[in-house]
Design a protein around this motif. Sequence first.
Motif, mmCIF file in Angstrom:
data_model
loop_
_atom_site.group_PDB
_atom_site.id
_atom_site.type_symbol
_atom_site.label_atom_id
_atom_site.label_comp_id
_atom_site.label_asym_id
_atom_site.label_seq_id
_atom_site.Cartn_x
_atom_site.Cartn_y
_atom_site.Cartn_z
ATOM 1 N N GLU A 217 73.953 4.049 64.428
ATOM 2 C CA GLU A 217 72.606 3.807 64.963
ATOM 3 C C GLU A 217 71.571 3.801 63.839
ATOM 4 O O GLU A 217 70.697 2.944 63.792
ATOM 5 N N ALA A 218 71.694 4.763 62.913
ATOM 6 C CA ALA A 218 70.739 4.841 61.799
ATOM 7 C C ALA A 218 70.859 3.610 60.896
ATOM 8 O O ALA A 218 69.851 3.095 60.397
ATOM 9 N N LEU A 219 72.077 3.128 60.699
ATOM 10 C CA LEU A 219 72.284 1.980 59.810
ATOM 11 C C LEU A 219 71.817 0.666 60.429
ATOM 12 O O LEU A 219 71.748 -0.344 59.727
ATOM 13 N N HIS A 220 71.472 0.669 61.717
ATOM 14 C CA HIS A 220 70.866 -0.528 62.311
ATOM 15 C C HIS A 220 69.493 -0.802 61.698
ATOM 16 O O HIS A 220 68.972 -1.910 61.809
ATOM 17 N N TYR A 221 68.915 0.214 61.053
ATOM 18 C CA TYR A 221 67.605 0.046 60.413
ATOM 19 C C TYR A 221 67.747 -0.321 58.936
ATOM 20 O O TYR A 221 66.747 -0.458 58.238
ATOM 21 N N LEU A 222 68.988 -0.469 58.458
ATOM 22 C CA LEU A 222 69.228 -0.844 57.057
ATOM 23 C C LEU A 222 68.959 -2.334 56.876
ATOM 24 O O LEU A 222 69.641 -3.174 57.445
ATOM 25 N N SER A 223 67.956 -2.657 56.083
ATOM 26 C CA SER A 223 67.545 -4.060 55.935
ATOM 27 C C SER A 223 68.063 -4.721 54.664
ATOM 28 O O SER A 223 68.216 -5.938 54.615
ATOM 29 N N ARG A 224 68.337 -3.911 53.628
ATOM 30 C CA ARG A 224 68.777 -4.514 52.369
ATOM 31 C C ARG A 224 69.615 -3.533 51.563
ATOM 32 O O ARG A 224 69.358 -2.332 51.575
ATOM 33 N N VAL A 225 70.613 -4.048 50.880
ATOM 34 C CA VAL A 225 71.431 -3.261 49.959
ATOM 35 C C VAL A 225 71.414 -3.963 48.608
ATOM 36 O O VAL A 225 71.519 -5.185 48.546
ATOM 37 N N GLU B 133 61.261 1.195 59.210
ATOM 38 C CA GLU B 133 60.805 2.413 59.884
ATOM 39 C C GLU B 133 61.838 2.810 60.929
ATOM 40 O O GLU B 133 62.297 1.978 61.719
ATOM 41 N N ASN B 134 62.234 4.084 60.928
ATOM 42 C CA ASN B 134 63.299 4.510 61.840
ATOM 43 C C ASN B 134 63.057 5.935 62.330
ATOM 44 O O ASN B 134 62.259 6.672 61.747
ATOM 45 N N PRO B 135 63.744 6.353 63.382
ATOM 46 C CA PRO B 135 63.522 7.685 63.953
ATOM 47 C C PRO B 135 64.278 8.802 63.235
ATOM 48 O O PRO B 135 64.189 9.960 63.650
ATOM 49 N N TYR B 136 64.997 8.495 62.152
ATOM 50 C CA TYR B 136 65.855 9.499 61.530
ATOM 51 C C TYR B 136 65.251 10.143 60.281
ATOM 52 O O TYR B 136 65.324 11.354 60.105
ATOM 53 N N PHE B 137 64.691 9.346 59.377
ATOM 54 C CA PHE B 137 64.142 9.910 58.144
ATOM 55 C C PHE B 137 62.918 9.117 57.695
ATOM 56 O O PHE B 137 62.685 7.984 58.120
ATOM 57 N N GLU B 138 62.148 9.743 56.796
ATOM 58 C CA GLU B 138 60.893 9.158 56.326
ATOM 59 C C GLU B 138 61.106 8.135 55.209
ATOM 60 O O GLU B 138 60.288 7.238 55.019
ATOM 61 N N LYS C 273 63.574 13.592 59.653
ATOM 62 C CA LYS C 273 62.589 13.933 60.665
ATOM 63 C C LYS C 273 63.129 15.095 61.498
ATOM 64 O O LYS C 273 64.336 15.354 61.514
ATOM 65 N N ALA C 274 62.239 15.814 62.179
ATOM 66 C CA ALA C 274 62.616 17.031 62.891
ATOM 67 C C ALA C 274 63.768 16.788 63.870
ATOM 68 O O ALA C 274 63.701 15.883 64.712
#
Length: 252
Positions: free
Chosen positions: A82-90, A110-115, A141-142
């Motif tokens: 789920e977090a890697l769905h926000y990965l836009s570039r490597v 921007e994602n709900p996991y980290f800043e 994030k908390a």
Amino acid sequence: MFSYEKEQQEAIEHIDEVQNEIDRLNEQASEEILKVEQKYNKLRQPFFQKRSEIIAKIPNFWVTTFVNHPQVSALLGEEDEEALHYLSRVEVTEFEDIKSGYRIDFYFDENPYFENKALSKEFNVNESGDPVSKSSEIKWKAGKDLTKRTGQTPNKAGKKRQHEEPESFFTWFTDHSDAGADELGEVIKDDIWPNPLQYYLVPDMEDEEGDGDDDDEEEEGLEDIDEGEEEEGEDEDEDGDGEDGEDDGEDD
């Protein structure tokens, strides 16, 4: 006897001299190979940049690529995916002298996991020549620190390859125990980065397996029909024999 030992010793010394020449040529070859690699690394950069720009137009390209890779998918839990769905570039960058190391950068929307907008892990050698690594500190994030969740459910691809629940993919950023043989880093640098498209295009094996199950069910159904027809034919033959016997009796 003495003469034989002397000849043998001289032969060994000559072998050593020739070996030194071979070693010298090997060192020279390594230097020239390094120069060629440096040259072509620079020539490849514009193409890597162009490829990244095109990949950016394809939603979920990188998460799909990682999930389809047999070694990487085994490290992914469902929340990692789920977090890697926000990965836009490597991006993979090999340092100029190549032998000193490389860096892998991951850029996130921007994602709900980290800043963090970007996470990186870098591999190089220290002054003593020993391999070391360092990476970004993830600003979770908390309540979203995936590295502290040991109960992650393996994703569909991971279930096929292992029975134990995986640690989070993101623990890789905090693991510097074996910088000289970082399996995930080397897989990304040497296997995925040169041609990620081959993994993005891998067909969904579950769908293929599902299709195979359907085929098996159809074949089993056909077998049942065939068996049923054979049983009916046998019953008809038995009934036919009985009727013939009764008719014969009446004629007598």
